[in-house]
Motif scaffolding. Structure first.
Motif, PDB file in Angstrom:
ATOM      1  N   PRO A  15       0.883  -1.297   0.022  1.00  0.00           N
ATOM      2  CA  PRO A  15       0.110  -0.071  -0.068  1.00  0.00           C
ATOM      3  C   PRO A  15       0.834   1.263   0.074  1.00  0.00           C
ATOM      4  CG  PRO A  15      -0.888  -1.729   1.489  1.00  0.00           C
ATOM      5  CD  PRO A  15       0.588  -2.211   1.282  1.00  0.00           C
ATOM      6  N   ALA A  16       2.179   1.308   0.211  1.00  0.00           N
ATOM      7  CA  ALA A  16       2.949   2.312   0.363  1.00  0.00           C
ATOM      8  C   ALA A  16       3.860   2.402  -1.055  1.00  0.00           C
ATOM      9  CB  ALA A  16       4.182   2.326   1.210  1.00  0.00           C
ATOM     10  N   TYR A  17       4.100   1.104  -1.786  1.00  0.00           N
ATOM     11  CA  TYR A  17       4.615   1.198  -3.007  1.00  0.00           C
ATOM     12  C   TYR A  17       3.871   1.551  -4.089  1.00  0.00           C
ATOM     13  CZ  TYR A  17       8.322  -1.893  -1.000  1.00  0.00           C
ATOM     14  OH  TYR A  17       9.452  -2.299  -0.387  1.00  0.00           O
ATOM     15  N   VAL A  18       2.448   1.410  -4.077  1.00  0.00           N
ATOM     16  CA  VAL A  18       1.731   1.680  -5.101  1.00  0.00           C
ATOM     17  C   VAL A  18       1.222   3.326  -5.424  1.00  0.00           C
ATOM     18  CG1 VAL A  18      -0.554   1.500  -6.083  1.00  0.00           C
ATOM     19  CG2 VAL A  18       0.538  -0.585  -5.472  1.00  0.00           C
ATOM     20  N   PRO A  19       1.465   4.025  -4.244  1.00  0.00           N
ATOM     21  CA  PRO A  19       0.715   5.519  -4.576  1.00  0.00           C
ATOM     22  C   PRO A  19       1.238   6.404  -5.437  1.00  0.00           C
ATOM     23  CG  PRO A  19       0.429   4.818  -2.273  1.00  0.00           C
ATOM     24  CD  PRO A  19       1.158   3.631  -2.844  1.00  0.00           C
ATOM     25  N   ASN A  20       2.727   6.204  -5.496  1.00  0.00           N
ATOM     26  CA  ASN A  20       3.521   7.382  -6.320  1.00  0.00           C
ATOM     27  C   ASN A  20       3.079   6.885  -7.737  1.00  0.00           C
ATOM     28  OD1 ASN A  20       4.718   9.043  -4.631  1.00  0.00           O
ATOM     29  ND2 ASN A  20       5.922   7.489  -3.715  1.00  0.00           N
ATOM     30  N   ASN A  21       3.051   5.605  -8.039  1.00  0.00           N
ATOM     31  CA  ASN A  21       2.891   5.199  -9.403  1.00  0.00           C
ATOM     32  C   ASN A  21       1.534   5.690  -9.906  1.00  0.00           C
ATOM     33  OD1 ASN A  21       5.503   3.751  -9.694  1.00  0.00           O
ATOM     34  ND2 ASN A  21       4.556   1.936  -8.360  1.00  0.00           N
ATOM     35  N   ALA A  22       0.608   5.407  -9.035  1.00  0.00           N
ATOM     36  CA  ALA A  22      -0.906   5.841  -9.310  1.00  0.00           C
ATOM     37  C   ALA A  22      -0.876   7.419  -9.468  1.00  0.00           C
ATOM     38  CB  ALA A  22      -1.967   5.376  -8.366  1.00  0.00           C
ATOM     39  N   ALA A  23      -0.047   8.108  -8.619  1.00  0.00           N
ATOM     40  CA  ALA A  23      -0.040   9.532  -8.803  1.00  0.00           C
ATOM     41  C   ALA A  23       0.501   9.972 -10.346  1.00  0.00           C
ATOM     42  CB  ALA A  23       0.776  10.065  -7.718  1.00  0.00           C
ATOM     43  N   VAL A  24       1.438   9.304 -10.583  1.00  0.00           N
ATOM     44  CA  VAL A  24       2.156   9.654 -11.888  1.00  0.00           C
ATOM     45  C   VAL A  24       1.034   9.329 -13.008  1.00  0.00           C
ATOM     46  CG1 VAL A  24       3.757   8.949 -13.715  1.00  0.00           C
ATOM     47  CG2 VAL A  24       4.491   9.089 -11.389  1.00  0.00           C
ATOM     48  N   LEU A  25       0.198   8.216 -12.945  1.00  0.00           N
ATOM     49  CA  LEU A  25      -0.817   7.907 -13.993  1.00  0.00           C
ATOM     50  C   LEU A  25      -2.047   8.835 -13.784  1.00  0.00           C
ATOM     51  CD1 LEU A  25      -0.843   4.029 -13.430  1.00  0.00           C
ATOM     52  CD2 LEU A  25       0.054   5.476 -15.583  1.00  0.00           C
ATOM     53  N   ALA A  26      -2.516   9.497 -12.792  1.00  0.00           N
ATOM     54  CA  ALA A  26      -3.727  10.139 -12.449  1.00  0.00           C
ATOM     55  C   ALA A  26      -3.328  11.805 -12.285  1.00  0.00           C
ATOM     56  CB  ALA A  26      -4.204   9.688 -11.358  1.00  0.00           C
ATOM     57  N   GLY A  27      -1.761  11.898 -12.400  1.00  0.00           N
ATOM     58  CA  GLY A  27      -1.719  13.440 -12.078  1.00  0.00           C
ATOM     59  C   GLY A  27      -1.973  14.359 -12.989  1.00  0.00           C
ATOM     60  N   GLY A  28      -1.423  15.501 -12.926  1.00  0.00           N
ATOM     61  CA  GLY A  28      -1.976  16.752 -13.403  1.00  0.00           C
ATOM     62  C   GLY A  28      -2.776  17.401 -12.646  1.00  0.00           C
ATOM     63  N   GLY A  29      -3.490  18.689 -13.018  1.00  0.00           N
ATOM     64  CA  GLY A  29      -4.322  19.625 -12.306  1.00  0.00           C
ATOM     65  C   GLY A  29      -3.611  20.546 -11.361  1.00  0.00           C
ATOM     66  N   ARG A  30      -4.350  21.099 -10.545  1.00  0.00           N
ATOM     67  CA  ARG A  30      -3.620  22.019  -9.546  1.00  0.00           C
ATOM     68  C   ARG A  30      -2.500  21.444  -8.885  1.00  0.00           C
ATOM     69  NH1 ARG A  30      -7.862  24.088  -5.969  1.00  0.00           N
ATOM     70  NH2 ARG A  30      -6.512  23.715  -4.078  1.00  0.00           N
ATOM     71  N   PRO A  31      -1.360  22.284  -8.961  1.00  0.00           N
ATOM     72  CA  PRO A  31      -0.135  21.878  -7.951  1.00  0.00           C
ATOM     73  C   PRO A  31      -0.462  22.367  -6.458  1.00  0.00           C
ATOM     74  CG  PRO A  31       0.550  23.608  -9.803  1.00  0.00           C
ATOM     75  CD  PRO A  31      -1.129  23.475  -9.790  1.00  0.00           C
TER      76      PRO A  31
END
Length: 180
Positions: A15-31
């Motif tokens: 559950p800690a390994y996956v979030p950053n990868n998901a964030a790359v896929l879903a990223g964008g939007g407001r900083p």
């Protein structure tokens, strides 16, 4: 015994390994930093967004719920007792991974590194430190039972290799601008 320690450590960290990868896929939007600066440098940069952080956290928690559903079956099939995740622990690991990554971005900006620039050591372990700290703070009893010293040692050794490997794959797939 070694298989049990390694499998338990990696399972507990999923559950800690996956979030950053998901964030790359879903990223964008407001900083997250809203474009603010500290001195002549951005606080975080455009790569750290609210959408990516929320998606990453949700992905980690969702994965933990799924792991809970199959832990018994996988454990029976492999002969390894795998940890399950109380919701608060799943949230702690997932949001902690994102917080660790954001904190590393802040440190990179302060050291003059541009977005995507390598920062060996920090790049591979920032999210782990964040995840472990938040996991401990939110679910201390679960954390102590789950993250024994041998499991923590596996996490410290295995994570940099896994991190580099997944980043190279993401780079080759065109999901990242740099392979680190």
């Amino acid at each position: 015994m070694l298989l049990s320690v390694v499998a338990g450590a990696l399972w507990a960290m999923l559950p800690a390994y996956v979030p950053n990868n998901a964030a790359v896929l879903a990223g964008g939007g407001r900083p997250i930093d809203g474009g603010r600066t500290l001195g002549d440098r951005r606080l975080l940069g455009d790569g750290k967004t609210w959408r990516g952080t929320a998606a990453g956290t949700l992905a980690g928690v969702t994965l933990a719920v799924g792991l809970n559903a199959v832990a018994g079956l996988v454990g029976d099939a492999t002969g390894v007792r795998l940890p399950t995740f109380p919701l608060v622990a799943a949230f702690g690991l997932s949001v902690g991974a994102m917080v660790g990554d954001v904190a590393a971005s802040f440190l990179k900006r302060r050291s003059g590194r541009q977005r995507g620039a390598a920062f060996p050591g920090l790049d591979q372990l920032d999210f782990v430190v964040g995840a472990l700290v938040c996991g401990f703070l939110l679910a201390p009893t679960w954390f102590r039972v789950t993250f024994t010293l041998p499991r923590l040692a596996v996490v410290a050794v295995a994570t940099p290799a896994l991190h580099v490997g997944t980043n190279v794959v993401a780079y080759r797939l065109g999901l990242k601008d740099e392979p680190w």
